[in-house]
Design a protein around this motif. Sequence first.
Motif, PDB file in Angstrom:
ATOM      1  N   LEU A   1     -22.602 -62.589  -7.852  1.00  0.00           N
ATOM      2  CA  LEU A   1     -22.397 -62.289  -6.435  1.00  0.00           C
ATOM      3  C   LEU A   1     -22.564 -60.805  -6.159  1.00  0.00           C
ATOM      4  CD1 LEU A   1     -19.198 -64.441  -5.755  1.00  0.00           C
ATOM      5  CD2 LEU A   1     -21.543 -64.984  -5.103  1.00  0.00           C
ATOM      6  N   GLY A   2     -23.112 -60.498  -4.982  1.00  0.00           N
ATOM      7  CA  GLY A   2     -23.168 -59.132  -4.523  1.00  0.00           C
ATOM      8  C   GLY A   2     -21.876 -58.745  -3.825  1.00  0.00           C
ATOM      9  N   VAL A   3     -21.752 -57.477  -3.501  1.00  0.00           N
ATOM     10  CA  VAL A   3     -20.573 -56.974  -2.793  1.00  0.00           C
ATOM     11  C   VAL A   3     -20.659 -57.394  -1.326  1.00  0.00           C
ATOM     12  CG1 VAL A   3     -19.360 -54.891  -2.032  1.00  0.00           C
ATOM     13  CG2 VAL A   3     -20.316 -55.020  -4.358  1.00  0.00           C
ATOM     14  N   PRO A   4     -19.620 -58.034  -0.770  1.00  0.00           N
ATOM     15  CA  PRO A   4     -19.669 -58.426   0.648  1.00  0.00           C
ATOM     16  C   PRO A   4     -19.791 -57.205   1.540  1.00  0.00           C
ATOM     17  CG  PRO A   4     -17.454 -58.727  -0.272  1.00  0.00           C
ATOM     18  CD  PRO A   4     -18.350 -58.410  -1.417  1.00  0.00           C
TER      19      PRO A   4
ATOM     20  N   GLU B   1     -19.352 -68.876  -1.145  1.00  0.00           N
ATOM     21  CA  GLU B   1     -19.510 -68.222  -2.445  1.00  0.00           C
ATOM     22  C   GLU B   1     -18.353 -67.288  -2.790  1.00  0.00           C
ATOM     23  OE1 GLU B   1     -22.817 -66.309   0.204  1.00  0.00           O
ATOM     24  OE2 GLU B   1     -21.727 -68.216   0.078  1.00  0.00           O
ATOM     25  N   TYR B   2     -17.595 -66.848  -1.777  1.00  0.00           N
ATOM     26  CA  TYR B   2     -16.451 -65.978  -2.031  1.00  0.00           C
ATOM     27  C   TYR B   2     -15.120 -66.744  -1.996  1.00  0.00           C
ATOM     28  CZ  TYR B   2     -19.771 -62.168  -1.515  1.00  0.00           C
ATOM     29  OH  TYR B   2     -20.844 -61.320  -1.680  1.00  0.00           O
ATOM     30  N   LYS B   3     -15.206 -68.051  -2.001  1.00  0.00           N
ATOM     31  CA  LYS B   3     -13.998 -68.889  -1.927  1.00  0.00           C
ATOM     32  C   LYS B   3     -13.051 -68.572  -3.088  1.00  0.00           C
ATOM     33  CE  LYS B   3     -12.477 -73.690  -1.329  1.00  0.00           C
ATOM     34  NZ  LYS B   3     -11.914 -73.486   0.012  1.00  0.00           N
ATOM     35  N   GLY B   4     -11.813 -68.290  -2.743  1.00  0.00           N
ATOM     36  CA  GLY B   4     -10.774 -68.040  -3.736  1.00  0.00           C
ATOM     37  C   GLY B   4     -10.801 -66.662  -4.363  1.00  0.00           C
TER      38      GLY B   4
ATOM     39  N   ASN C   1     -10.699 -70.523   3.303  1.00  0.00           N
ATOM     40  CA  ASN C   1     -11.682 -70.229   2.259  1.00  0.00           C
ATOM     41  C   ASN C   1     -11.003 -69.715   0.981  1.00  0.00           C
ATOM     42  OD1 ASN C   1     -14.508 -70.260   1.588  1.00  0.00           O
ATOM     43  ND2 ASN C   1     -14.495 -68.018   1.639  1.00  0.00           N
ATOM     44  N   GLY C   2      -9.713 -69.945   0.876  1.00  0.00           N
ATOM     45  CA  GLY C   2      -8.986 -69.531  -0.326  1.00  0.00           C
ATOM     46  C   GLY C   2      -8.474 -68.119  -0.296  1.00  0.00           C
ATOM     47  N   GLY C   3      -8.605 -67.439   0.851  1.00  0.00           N
ATOM     48  CA  GLY C   3      -8.072 -66.090   0.957  1.00  0.00           C
ATOM     49  C   GLY C   3      -6.562 -66.083   0.797  1.00  0.00           C
ATOM     50  N   GLN C   4      -6.049 -65.150   0.008  1.00  0.00           N
ATOM     51  CA  GLN C   4      -4.628 -65.093  -0.288  1.00  0.00           C
ATOM     52  C   GLN C   4      -3.964 -63.932   0.438  1.00  0.00           C
ATOM     53  OE1 GLN C   4      -3.555 -65.456  -4.488  1.00  0.00           O
ATOM     54  NE2 GLN C   4      -5.614 -66.189  -4.927  1.00  0.00           N
ATOM     55  N   PHE C   5      -2.721 -64.136   0.842  1.00  0.00           N
ATOM     56  CA  PHE C   5      -1.888 -63.106   1.454  1.00  0.00           C
ATOM     57  C   PHE C   5      -0.749 -62.838   0.473  1.00  0.00           C
ATOM     58  CE2 PHE C   5      -4.082 -65.391   4.764  1.00  0.00           C
ATOM     59  CZ  PHE C   5      -4.526 -64.394   5.614  1.00  0.00           C
ATOM     60  N   ARG C   6      -0.729 -61.634  -0.113  1.00  0.00           N
ATOM     61  CA  ARG C   6       0.133 -61.359  -1.251  1.00  0.00           C
ATOM     62  C   ARG C   6       1.229 -60.353  -0.895  1.00  0.00           C
ATOM     63  NH1 ARG C   6      -3.252 -62.457  -5.858  1.00  0.00           N
ATOM     64  NH2 ARG C   6      -1.554 -61.747  -7.206  1.00  0.00           N
ATOM     65  N   ALA C   7       2.451 -60.621  -1.330  1.00  0.00           N
ATOM     66  CA  ALA C   7       3.605 -59.769  -1.036  1.00  0.00           C
ATOM     67  C   ALA C   7       3.797 -58.724  -2.137  1.00  0.00           C
ATOM     68  CB  ALA C   7       4.861 -60.626  -0.880  1.00  0.00           C
TER      69      ALA C   7
END
Length: 351
Positions: A142-145, A155-158, A202-208
Motif C-alpha cells: 500500500l501507498g501512503v494515503p 485497502e486501509y480497512k483495520g 472501515n475498521g478505524g479505531q478510537f484509542r484512549a
Amino acid sequence: MDRRTFLGAGAAALSMSMVRPSRSAETLIFYELPTKYMNWGALAAAYEKTAGVSPTLDLKAGSSTALAAMKIEAARPQTNGAFWSLDIAIEAKRSGVTMPYKPRGFDAIPVGRKDPDGHWWAISSANIVIGANTDVLGKRGLGVPQTWDDLLKPEYKGLCSIMEPTYSGTASTFLYGINFIVGGTKADFTPGMRWLKAFAANGGQFRAETMAPRLASGDVGVLIDAEGNTILSKVQGAPVVAVAPAQGVVAVELGMSMAKGAPDVERTQRFFDWLLGTEAQEIIGASFFRPVVTEAMPKTVADQLPRAERLVSLDLDHEALVVTDLKRAFTEIVTRDGDIDAVLERFKLRS
C-alpha cells in the motif's frame, strides 16, 4: 538559528525527554502533561534543571479527562493547572474550575488565542494530519494515503486509528473540524458524522491513549494526530511520514490554565512564565510543534512540517459551546451505531 545549531538544540531537547526527575526535585502537580505529546518529557526535564522543580507527567489521560477530574475535585483542588486544547479550556472557564493569571509574554499572544481575563492562553498549536508507518503499509503493498477519504477505502480497512475524542483534546478538535473539511456547517454536523461513522465501519479505531508511539513501533499503520508527534518520531528514526491532505486540515490550539484554588500558586505562576519564555518555546519548536512565540520556530524545523494547502479555520467559542454535545452524539452514532439524523436533531447539531 542555523541548521547545525538547530540540530544541536534538537538533540539536547530529545535527550532531555529521557531524563527522569531527580529524587531531590520538588514536585509541581499538573493535569495532563503527556510525556510523549509535544515532548513534555523534554520540557519537564528542562524546567527541573532550570528551577529545581519537576512538573508531574501523565497524571490524567487527555484534556476532557483532566476537566472531568477538576470538576470532581472542585471543593478540594488537587492540581495547580492543566495543559489542554483551548476548546476544553473555554469549557473549563465556563465550569468555574479555572482562575485568571496572565504570565509574562501574555500581551504578545494574538487575540483569539487567549482569554482576555487570563483563564487560558495558547503556548503552541499543531495541524492535525495523517501519519503513516511506511514499513507497515509497504508489507501490504500500500501507498501512503493522501486524502481523508483514502482512509475510508477497503485497502486501509483495520489499519487506521485516532485518539478517542471523549478524552483527547486533539481528537475532539478533529471531531469538530472534520465536519468543515468535508462540507458541513455550524448548523449541520451531518457530513462530519457520516465521515466518522464510515471511518469506524472501515475498521478505524478510537484509542484512549497517546498513539504516536504506536505508530512509530508499527502497532498502528495509519494515525490521525498532531503533525509534530509524527515528525518527531521520524527524526528519532521511525519509518513514518506525515501528510496534510489537500482537502483541508485543522489545527488544534494547545495551552494552559491555572486551577481555581491551586495549591501552589506562586510556583505555578513561575512555571507559566517560563513556558512562554525563550527556552521553553524553543524546545516546543524543536519538537515540531508550532510555538505561540513564532520566532522560536526555526525555518529548518518549519520546513520539515507538511505543507497545508488548505488550513480550515475554526471558531473556538463555537467549538467550546457544542463540543460536549458533539462528543455525546459521537458516542451514540459511532460507538453505538445510532441513527445520524435522529441523534444530531436531538442534540440540535443539524438544522
